[in-house]
Design a protein around this motif. Structure first.
Motif, PDB file in Angstrom:
ATOM      1  N   ASN A 356       1.167  -0.257  10.816  1.00  8.86           N
ATOM      2  CA  ASN A 356       0.755  -0.529   9.442  1.00  8.86           C
ATOM      3  C   ASN A 356      -0.732  -0.265   9.198  1.00  8.86           C
ATOM      4  OD1 ASN A 356       3.365  -1.394   8.800  1.00  8.86           O
ATOM      5  ND2 ASN A 356       2.930  -3.490   9.442  1.00  8.86           N
ATOM      6  N   GLU A 357      -1.579  -0.711  10.129  1.00 12.98           N
ATOM      7  CA  GLU A 357      -3.016  -0.662   9.905  1.00 12.98           C
ATOM      8  C   GLU A 357      -3.702   0.529  10.570  1.00 12.98           C
ATOM      9  OE1 GLU A 357      -4.576  -2.742   7.920  1.00 12.98           O
ATOM     10  OE2 GLU A 357      -2.774  -3.927   7.531  1.00 12.98           O
ATOM     11  N   SER A 359      -2.270   3.617  11.462  1.00 15.44           N
ATOM     12  CA  SER A 359      -1.546   4.883  11.374  1.00 15.44           C
ATOM     13  C   SER A 359      -2.528   6.032  11.177  1.00 15.44           C
ATOM     14  CB  SER A 359      -0.557   4.841  10.210  1.00 15.44           C
ATOM     15  OG  SER A 359      -0.122   6.139   9.868  1.00 15.44           O
ATOM     16  N   ARG A 361      -1.956   8.755   9.732  1.00 14.34           N
ATOM     17  CA  ARG A 361      -1.799   9.319   8.391  1.00 14.34           C
ATOM     18  C   ARG A 361      -2.651   8.542   7.376  1.00 14.34           C
ATOM     19  NH1 ARG A 361       1.906  13.007   7.067  1.00 14.34           N
ATOM     20  NH2 ARG A 361       2.033  12.181   4.947  1.00 14.34           N
ATOM     21  N   THR A 362      -2.691   7.228   7.527  1.00 13.54           N
ATOM     22  CA  THR A 362      -3.493   6.411   6.614  1.00 13.54           C
ATOM     23  C   THR A 362      -4.966   6.768   6.720  1.00 13.54           C
ATOM     24  OG1 THR A 362      -1.921   4.579   6.771  1.00 13.54           O
ATOM     25  CG2 THR A 362      -4.134   4.053   5.995  1.00 13.54           C
ATOM     26  N   GLN A 363      -5.474   6.840   7.949  1.00 14.91           N
ATOM     27  CA  GLN A 363      -6.892   7.131   8.137  1.00 14.91           C
ATOM     28  C   GLN A 363      -7.225   8.580   7.767  1.00 14.91           C
ATOM     29  OE1 GLN A 363      -9.286   4.903   8.865  1.00 14.91           O
ATOM     30  NE2 GLN A 363      -7.694   3.346   8.736  1.00 14.91           N
ATOM     31  N   LYS A 365      -5.766  10.443   5.536  1.00 19.32           N
ATOM     32  CA  LYS A 365      -5.779  10.572   4.078  1.00 19.32           C
ATOM     33  C   LYS A 365      -7.101  10.067   3.512  1.00 19.32           C
ATOM     34  CE  LYS A 365      -3.802  11.371   0.055  1.00 19.32           C
ATOM     35  NZ  LYS A 365      -4.858  10.939  -0.878  1.00 19.32           N
TER      36      LYS A 365
END
Length: 373
Positions: A356-357, A359, A361-363, A365
């Motif tokens: 969740n924190e 990933s 992909r999150t960073q 993006k």
């Protein structure tokens, strides 16, 4: 967007290399035209197969002449010059190790240069308040953006005159897909550490002392130390320590191994361990390998240094031990063995945290949004 990621060299299985590869994968998945540039080779000049959809790998060192093949400093200089030939005026250049000479070369070709720095500039000493040199401050003031891995490191650069709006935090992250494996049914019971085998940075000497106390009560367990030694001096000291502690038969130094094997070795461990000492590097950096540890779903035992406690909650998503205290760390290892159901729950909670924190992909993006803006 045409995006060049520049890294000095490819180090199989190491945390920084995995971070760079995850950046490349994430940027490509979001539609960037990614070229990953390596300037020099390892000591054996090996060419590793790196296959990431949408990413072109440029091993600039493959074109080295005789002098470059004999001397890595010559190779680095020549390939920095060669790098300039690949940069177009409108390219975005993302330098992942922050070396001044590489950044300078990139700035000659484009205004879109970003730098990531994940360690304190004086990490091997005790110079916490030492200011950056004028040339380093001027260089970082010229780049379009600076990415750091912790709030502490951001504050350090602000104190050194870098504008706060130029500095962005890119947390630890992990490509969790690498760890979607099924745990094997094996008879060997072991704890595992993975990374550059060091004393100052990761406290492998403290880990060995903790394991020696643990194995007195729990014979039959092993400790896997996965990765290359930081230096021949570190290797000699740790091997001598292993002998003096009388745990040589229980400690496995794997050396450098195929990165494909690492997820399997980590997943099949009883728990994953990191006994970082409380020093300057720990305060300003962040152990990027921690994301990989959490992604396995195994319980993680880690010392409470730097900003670790901001993410890992003790006996919830990991087991947090005081730093520089082998006996306390040993007790955590014993707890994992004595409480297998609770340890499994902690491991699964840690994996959810990574998913969740942390990933990639999150960073990616978040970073890409900054680059495109």
């Amino acid at each position: 967007m045409r995006l060049l990621i520049v890294n000095r060299r490819y180090c199989p299985g190491e945390a920084l290399t995995n971070r760079v590869l995850a950046y490349a994968r994430g940027f490509a998945e979001y539609g960037a035209d990614v070229k990953l540039c390596y300037l020099i080779s390892d000591k054996q000049r090996n060419k590793y197969e790196i296959r990431i959809p949408g990413v072109e790998i440029l091993n600039l060192w493959e074109s080295d002449g005789f002098l470059g093949k004999q001397n890595r400093y010559v190779s680095l200089l020549v390939n920095i010059l060669r790098l300039k030939q690949y940069i177009r005026p409108n390219d975005c250049v993302f330098v992942c190790d922050g070396e001044s000479v590489i950044v300078n070369a990139a700035l000659l070709k484009t205004d879109n240069v970003y730098v990531e720095i994940t360690e304190h500039p004086f990490m091997t000493g005790s110079f916490e308040n030492t200011r950056l040199s004028y040339s380093k401050r001027r260089l970082l003031s010229r780049v379009k953006g600076l990415f750091v891995i912790s709030k502490s490191l951001k504050h350090y650069f602000i104190k050194n005159g870098i504008k706060s709006q130029k500095i962005h935090i890119s947390n630890m992250f992990v490509d969790i897909n690498r760890f979607n494996l099924v745990k094997s049914i094996i008879t060997e019971k072991y704890f595992a550490y993975c990374g550059v085998v060091s004393i100052y940075k990761d406290g492998v000497d403290s880990l060995l002392k903790a394991f020696s106390e643990f194995v007195e009560s729990y014979p039959g367990y092993k400790l896997y130390i996965i990765g290359r030694f930081e230096s021949s001096q570190v290797k000699e000291k740790l091997l001598q320590l292993t002998e003096s502690l009388r745990i040589s038969s229980s400690v496995v130094f794997t050396g450098l191994i195929d990165p494909v094997r690492i997820p399997e070795l980590l997943i099949n461990a009883q728990a994953l361990v990191l006994a970082r000492p409380n020093n300057l590097q720990a305060k300003y950096g962040f152990p990027t390998k921690l994301g990989e540890y959490l992604a396995t779903g195994n319980p993680v035992i880690v010392t409470n240094v730097g900003e670790v406690g901001n993410f890992i909650k003790n006996y919830e998503s990991g087991i947090v031990s005081p730093p520089d205290n082998p006996s306390a760390f040993s007790q955590c290892m014993k707890w994992v063995v004595d409480n297998p159901d609770e340890a499994k729950r902690i491991g699964l909670t840690g994996k959810a945290l990574a998913n969740n924190e942390f990933s990639y992909r999150t960073q990616c993006k978040m970073v890409l949004d900054v680059l495109e803006s």
